[in-house]
Design a protein around this motif. Structure first.
Motif, PDB file in Angstrom:
ATOM      1  N   ARG A 273       1.109  -1.062   0.166  1.00  0.00           N
ATOM      2  CA  ARG A 273       0.151  -0.265  -0.243  1.00  0.00           C
ATOM      3  C   ARG A 273       0.883   1.122  -0.510  1.00  0.00           C
ATOM      4  O   ARG A 273       0.793   2.537  -0.641  1.00  0.00           O
ATOM      5  CB  ARG A 273      -1.033   0.503   1.127  1.00  0.00           C
ATOM      6  CG  ARG A 273      -2.048  -0.716   1.287  1.00  0.00           C
ATOM      7  CD  ARG A 273      -2.510  -1.582   2.432  1.00  0.00           C
ATOM      8  NE  ARG A 273      -3.298  -0.375   2.646  1.00  0.00           N
ATOM      9  CZ  ARG A 273      -3.210  -0.386   4.396  1.00  0.00           C
ATOM     10  NH1 ARG A 273      -3.671  -2.055   4.631  1.00  0.00           N
ATOM     11  NH2 ARG A 273      -4.025   0.573   5.185  1.00  0.00           N
ATOM     12  N   MET A 274       1.874   0.901   0.905  1.00  0.00           N
ATOM     13  CA  MET A 274       2.983   2.100   0.611  1.00  0.00           C
ATOM     14  C   MET A 274       3.889   2.441  -0.115  1.00  0.00           C
ATOM     15  O   MET A 274       4.072   3.896  -1.263  1.00  0.00           O
ATOM     16  CB  MET A 274       3.903   2.009   1.576  1.00  0.00           C
ATOM     17  CG  MET A 274       3.046   2.447   3.161  1.00  0.00           C
ATOM     18  SD  MET A 274       2.447   3.545   3.742  1.00  0.00           S
ATOM     19  CE  MET A 274       3.614   4.945   3.801  1.00  0.00           C
ATOM     20  N   GLN A 275       4.136   1.476  -1.075  1.00  0.00           N
ATOM     21  CA  GLN A 275       4.799   1.301  -2.412  1.00  0.00           C
ATOM     22  C   GLN A 275       3.514   1.657  -3.535  1.00  0.00           C
ATOM     23  O   GLN A 275       3.881   2.840  -4.584  1.00  0.00           O
ATOM     24  CB  GLN A 275       5.101  -0.415  -3.311  1.00  0.00           C
ATOM     25  CG  GLN A 275       6.088  -0.249  -4.442  1.00  0.00           C
ATOM     26  CD  GLN A 275       7.355   0.712  -4.326  1.00  0.00           C
ATOM     27  OE1 GLN A 275       7.641   1.088  -3.424  1.00  0.00           O
ATOM     28  NE2 GLN A 275       7.351   1.625  -5.169  1.00  0.00           N
ATOM     29  N   ALA A 276       1.993   1.798  -3.787  1.00  0.00           N
ATOM     30  CA  ALA A 276       1.267   2.294  -4.620  1.00  0.00           C
ATOM     31  C   ALA A 276       1.274   3.898  -4.179  1.00  0.00           C
ATOM     32  O   ALA A 276       1.228   4.220  -5.035  1.00  0.00           O
ATOM     33  CB  ALA A 276       0.102   1.426  -4.143  1.00  0.00           C
ATOM     34  N   LEU A 277       1.405   4.300  -3.060  1.00  0.00           N
ATOM     35  CA  LEU A 277       1.080   5.303  -2.540  1.00  0.00           C
ATOM     36  C   LEU A 277       1.684   6.547  -3.475  1.00  0.00           C
ATOM     37  O   LEU A 277       2.066   7.876  -3.294  1.00  0.00           O
ATOM     38  CB  LEU A 277       1.142   5.960  -1.037  1.00  0.00           C
ATOM     39  CG  LEU A 277       0.898   7.528  -0.399  1.00  0.00           C
ATOM     40  CD1 LEU A 277      -0.180   7.839  -1.204  1.00  0.00           C
ATOM     41  CD2 LEU A 277       0.898   7.231   1.187  1.00  0.00           C
ATOM     42  N   GLN A 278       3.512   5.556  -2.809  1.00  0.00           N
ATOM     43  CA  GLN A 278       4.690   6.557  -3.553  1.00  0.00           C
ATOM     44  C   GLN A 278       4.632   6.430  -4.891  1.00  0.00           C
ATOM     45  O   GLN A 278       4.756   7.418  -5.765  1.00  0.00           O
ATOM     46  CB  GLN A 278       5.759   5.799  -3.314  1.00  0.00           C
ATOM     47  CG  GLN A 278       7.456   6.363  -3.870  1.00  0.00           C
ATOM     48  CD  GLN A 278       8.583   5.493  -2.529  1.00  0.00           C
ATOM     49  OE1 GLN A 278       8.743   4.504  -2.989  1.00  0.00           O
ATOM     50  NE2 GLN A 278       9.732   6.222  -2.643  1.00  0.00           N
ATOM     51  N   ASN A 279       4.308   5.437  -5.639  1.00  0.00           N
ATOM     52  CA  ASN A 279       3.724   5.840  -7.221  1.00  0.00           C
ATOM     53  C   ASN A 279       3.416   6.413  -7.445  1.00  0.00           C
ATOM     54  O   ASN A 279       3.035   7.309  -8.804  1.00  0.00           O
ATOM     55  CB  ASN A 279       3.316   4.029  -7.396  1.00  0.00           C
ATOM     56  CG  ASN A 279       4.487   3.287  -7.692  1.00  0.00           C
ATOM     57  OD1 ASN A 279       5.478   2.955  -7.394  1.00  0.00           O
ATOM     58  ND2 ASN A 279       3.613   1.811  -7.532  1.00  0.00           N
TER      59      ASN A 279
ATOM     60  N   GLU B 110      18.007  14.867  -7.478  1.00  0.00           N
ATOM     61  CA  GLU B 110      18.114  12.928  -6.251  1.00  0.00           C
ATOM     62  C   GLU B 110      16.232  12.599  -6.447  1.00  0.00           C
ATOM     63  O   GLU B 110      16.581  11.373  -6.330  1.00  0.00           O
ATOM     64  CB  GLU B 110      17.846  14.215  -4.492  1.00  0.00           C
ATOM     65  CG  GLU B 110      17.148  13.196  -3.610  1.00  0.00           C
ATOM     66  CD  GLU B 110      17.154  13.480  -2.395  1.00  0.00           C
ATOM     67  OE1 GLU B 110      17.016  13.540  -1.709  1.00  0.00           O
ATOM     68  OE2 GLU B 110      17.008  14.945  -2.259  1.00  0.00           O
ATOM     69  N   PHE B 111      15.250  13.332  -7.002  1.00  0.00           N
ATOM     70  CA  PHE B 111      14.076  12.528  -7.329  1.00  0.00           C
ATOM     71  C   PHE B 111      14.140  11.893  -8.713  1.00  0.00           C
ATOM     72  O   PHE B 111      13.906  10.721  -9.064  1.00  0.00           O
ATOM     73  CB  PHE B 111      12.550  13.413  -7.479  1.00  0.00           C
ATOM     74  CG  PHE B 111      11.726  13.553  -7.665  1.00  0.00           C
ATOM     75  CD1 PHE B 111      11.172  12.216  -6.734  1.00  0.00           C
ATOM     76  CD2 PHE B 111      11.283  13.639  -9.316  1.00  0.00           C
ATOM     77  CE1 PHE B 111       9.844  11.947  -7.650  1.00  0.00           C
ATOM     78  CE2 PHE B 111       9.932  12.806  -9.834  1.00  0.00           C
ATOM     79  CZ  PHE B 111       9.217  12.147  -8.905  1.00  0.00           C
ATOM     80  N   SER B 112      14.695  12.763  -9.508  1.00  0.00           N
ATOM     81  CA  SER B 112      15.168  11.846 -10.884  1.00  0.00           C
ATOM     82  C   SER B 112      15.799  10.848 -10.573  1.00  0.00           C
ATOM     83  O   SER B 112      15.477   9.539 -11.262  1.00  0.00           O
ATOM     84  CB  SER B 112      16.309  12.245 -11.766  1.00  0.00           C
ATOM     85  OG  SER B 112      16.188  12.096 -12.958  1.00  0.00           O
ATOM     86  N   SER B 113      16.474  10.555  -9.751  1.00  0.00           N
ATOM     87  CA  SER B 113      17.456   9.550  -9.403  1.00  0.00           C
ATOM     88  C   SER B 113      16.071   8.103  -8.575  1.00  0.00           C
ATOM     89  O   SER B 113      16.479   6.752  -8.551  1.00  0.00           O
ATOM     90  CB  SER B 113      18.262   9.475  -8.448  1.00  0.00           C
ATOM     91  OG  SER B 113      18.115   9.666  -6.754  1.00  0.00           O
ATOM     92  N   MET B 114      14.934   8.361  -8.831  1.00  0.00           N
ATOM     93  CA  MET B 114      13.642   7.615  -7.694  1.00  0.00           C
ATOM     94  C   MET B 114      13.274   6.858  -8.934  1.00  0.00           C
ATOM     95  O   MET B 114      11.853   6.552  -8.752  1.00  0.00           O
ATOM     96  CB  MET B 114      13.396   8.483  -6.755  1.00  0.00           C
ATOM     97  CG  MET B 114      14.032   8.924  -5.629  1.00  0.00           C
ATOM     98  SD  MET B 114      12.619   9.793  -4.274  1.00  0.00           S
ATOM     99  CE  MET B 114      13.951  11.431  -4.044  1.00  0.00           C
ATOM    100  N   LEU B 115      13.032   7.820  -9.828  1.00  0.00           N
ATOM    101  CA  LEU B 115      12.121   7.455 -10.944  1.00  0.00           C
ATOM    102  C   LEU B 115      12.845   5.529 -11.859  1.00  0.00           C
ATOM    103  O   LEU B 115      13.749   5.345 -12.138  1.00  0.00           O
ATOM    104  CB  LEU B 115      12.246   8.423 -11.485  1.00  0.00           C
ATOM    105  CG  LEU B 115      12.232   9.687 -11.496  1.00  0.00           C
ATOM    106  CD1 LEU B 115      12.072  10.318 -12.484  1.00  0.00           C
ATOM    107  CD2 LEU B 115      10.525   9.588 -11.302  1.00  0.00           C
ATOM    108  N   GLN B 116      11.523   5.229 -12.070  1.00  0.00           N
ATOM    109  CA  GLN B 116      11.689   4.053 -13.068  1.00  0.00           C
ATOM    110  C   GLN B 116      12.499   4.345 -14.365  1.00  0.00           C
ATOM    111  O   GLN B 116      12.143   5.562 -14.624  1.00  0.00           O
ATOM    112  CB  GLN B 116      10.149   3.113 -12.972  1.00  0.00           C
ATOM    113  CG  GLN B 116      10.065   2.971 -11.948  1.00  0.00           C
ATOM    114  CD  GLN B 116       8.868   2.041 -11.902  1.00  0.00           C
ATOM    115  OE1 GLN B 116       8.767   1.192 -12.658  1.00  0.00           O
ATOM    116  NE2 GLN B 116       8.195   2.614 -11.023  1.00  0.00           N
ATOM    117  N   PRO B 117      13.146   2.972 -15.295  1.00  0.00           N
ATOM    118  CA  PRO B 117      13.171   3.538 -16.315  1.00  0.00           C
ATOM    119  C   PRO B 117      12.532   4.226 -17.737  1.00  0.00           C
ATOM    120  O   PRO B 117      13.088   5.214 -18.010  1.00  0.00           O
ATOM    121  CB  PRO B 117      14.077   2.075 -16.620  1.00  0.00           C
ATOM    122  CG  PRO B 117      14.547   2.237 -16.198  1.00  0.00           C
ATOM    123  CD  PRO B 117      13.653   1.906 -14.504  1.00  0.00           C
TER     124      PRO B 117
END
Length: 412
Positions: free
Chosen positions: A228-234, A286-293
């Motif tokens: 659920r937390m992963q979904a919220l972060q997504n 910093e945020f860009s490094s968290m993104l998926q390819p």
């Protein structure tokens, strides 16, 4: 390999021929063939070749289906006891031999394909796993598969194609699963569908729609708290990447008011976006490094998705600070060339995501404040229409109760 195959296969063929020659009642023959199968499985080295010989004999037309079907069912179930490499080899061989008579052995083919796909998945061969599963004739075969089995298989194929970075194929199978949604009450399947569909929308860069689906998942109590937390972060990441506008503003407000978001590294960007503050470079790196390819892709004009979203956000923020501004100044403020700033602004105005006019002669943009009162009136009007619609539906289902409720209101 050929010698090993023949050395192990020959004794098996002889045993099977002896059972066939002796004949007998179907039940007895099933037990005898089962005994041969058990001996092969106990034989250790070379049993893969023995199993191939066994499968080849069982699919022949001279073996009655009443005998071969239950035996091949046991045969398929036994593959899980083998090493993956052997099971993969035997499965491919058996599927090839079953192909001419696939209609007679649909259940066995499905079991083989499910097991083979599981092996490929373990090896992270996502596309091969998806292609093996898609070979199960869920709609075209004679066997009637349950709705849950079909939906689960379609969702599994979609998920595998997503792992292989193929959202187009994934969406095709998600669409097939969506047709079965209303026919199943399985909550877990509905969750799987929402999760897969959110990921497809995410991959297809429909970020605001993906964020809404992820947000829904984050509230589902049947989903594991970590998921659920992963979904919220997504949902948070997708909202930041979405094109600026009213829908995104509403999602930003929902996320900002959700206290769970405060523990995410991207909360600082969320806060600035919600409060209409201009965002600068270091925070973005910093945020860009968290993104998926797929979220780091570059758009047609050479800008990354994130940069584009931030430029649009910063333009909206500027519209709250200024009544008008030259493109030169706006370019300096956004740290982009003036021509690019003009292009983005004109697109946002054309798409109705921002109110304003462009004076191209003087190179000035005039921002127009959105009148909040008419928008507020429209929302109240929409709410009243929806409430009336609900009352109409209630009165159709329970006319007596509705009349009684209205009478009591009149009296009070």
């Amino acid at each position: 390999p050929g010698g090993a195959y023949s050395s192990m296969a020959e004794p098996v063929r002889k045993k099977l021929a002896a059972v066939a020659d002796k004949g007998g009642a179907h039940k007895d023959m099933v037990e005898k063939y089962r005994g041969v199968l058990e001996n092969i499985l106990k034989s250790g080295a070379g049993r893969g070749d023995g199993l191939k010989a066994f499968a080849e004999a069982m699919v022949q037309e001279n073996v009655n289906l009443v005998v071969s079907r239950p035996i091949l069912h046991d045969f398929c179930a036994s593959l899980s006891s083998l090493q993956d490499a052997v099971a993969k080899d035997v499965s491919h061989f058996t599927l090839e031999r079953l192909q001419p008579r696939a209609i007679s052995f649909e259940e066995q083919v499905a079991t083989l394909r499910q097991h083979l796909a599981g092996i490929y998945e373990k090896e992270q061969e996502w596309r091969e796993a998806a292609q093996v599963l898609s070979g199960i004739p869920l709609e075209t075969g004679q066997k009637q598969y349950s709705v849950n089995y079909k939906m689960e298989t379609y969702l599994k194929i979609a998920r595998l194609y997503l792992e292989d970075d193929d959202p187009v194929q994934a969406e095709a199978y998600i669409n097939r699963a969506s047709l079965l949604q209303n026919d199943t009450a399985d909550e877990q399947l509905h969750i799987m569908y929402k999760a897969c569909y959110a990921r497809v929308l995410d991959y297809r860069r429909k970020f605001i729609e993906a964020a809404q689906r992820y947000m829904e998942l984050s509230y589902k109590s049947v989903v594991h708290p970590d998921e659920r937390m992963q979904a919220l972060q997504n949902a948070l990441h997708c909202t930041i990447l979405a094109s600026a506008g009213q829908r995104r503003s509403r999602m930003l407000a929902s996320l900002f008011k959700d206290e769970r978001c405060q523990q995410f590294p991207a909360y600082g960007i969320l806060e600035k976006m919600y409060l209409d503050r201009i965002i600068r470079g270091p925070q973005l790196q910093e945020f860009s490094s968290m993104l998926q390819p797929h979220q780091k892709a570059v758009t047609a004009d050479g800008t990354s998705i994130l940069d584009r979203a931030v430029i649009e956000h910063n333009i909206l923020s500027a519209s709250k600070l200024y009544n008008n501004i030259t493109f030169e100044e706006l370019g300096r403020l956004l740290d982009v060339p003036p021509a690019k700033a003009e292009r983005v602004v004109s697109q946002m105005i054309t798409e109705g995501r921002m109110n304003g006019t462009i004076d191209q002669i003087d190179g000035i943009i005039h921002f127009e404040a959105q009148e909040s009162l008419p928008a507020w009136d429209r929302q109240i009007q929409s709410l009243c229409y929806q409430a009336n619609g609900i009352l109409d539906k209630i009165s159709q289902v329970a006319p007596e109760w509705t009349a009684q409720a209205l009478d009591s209101q009149m009296v009070s």
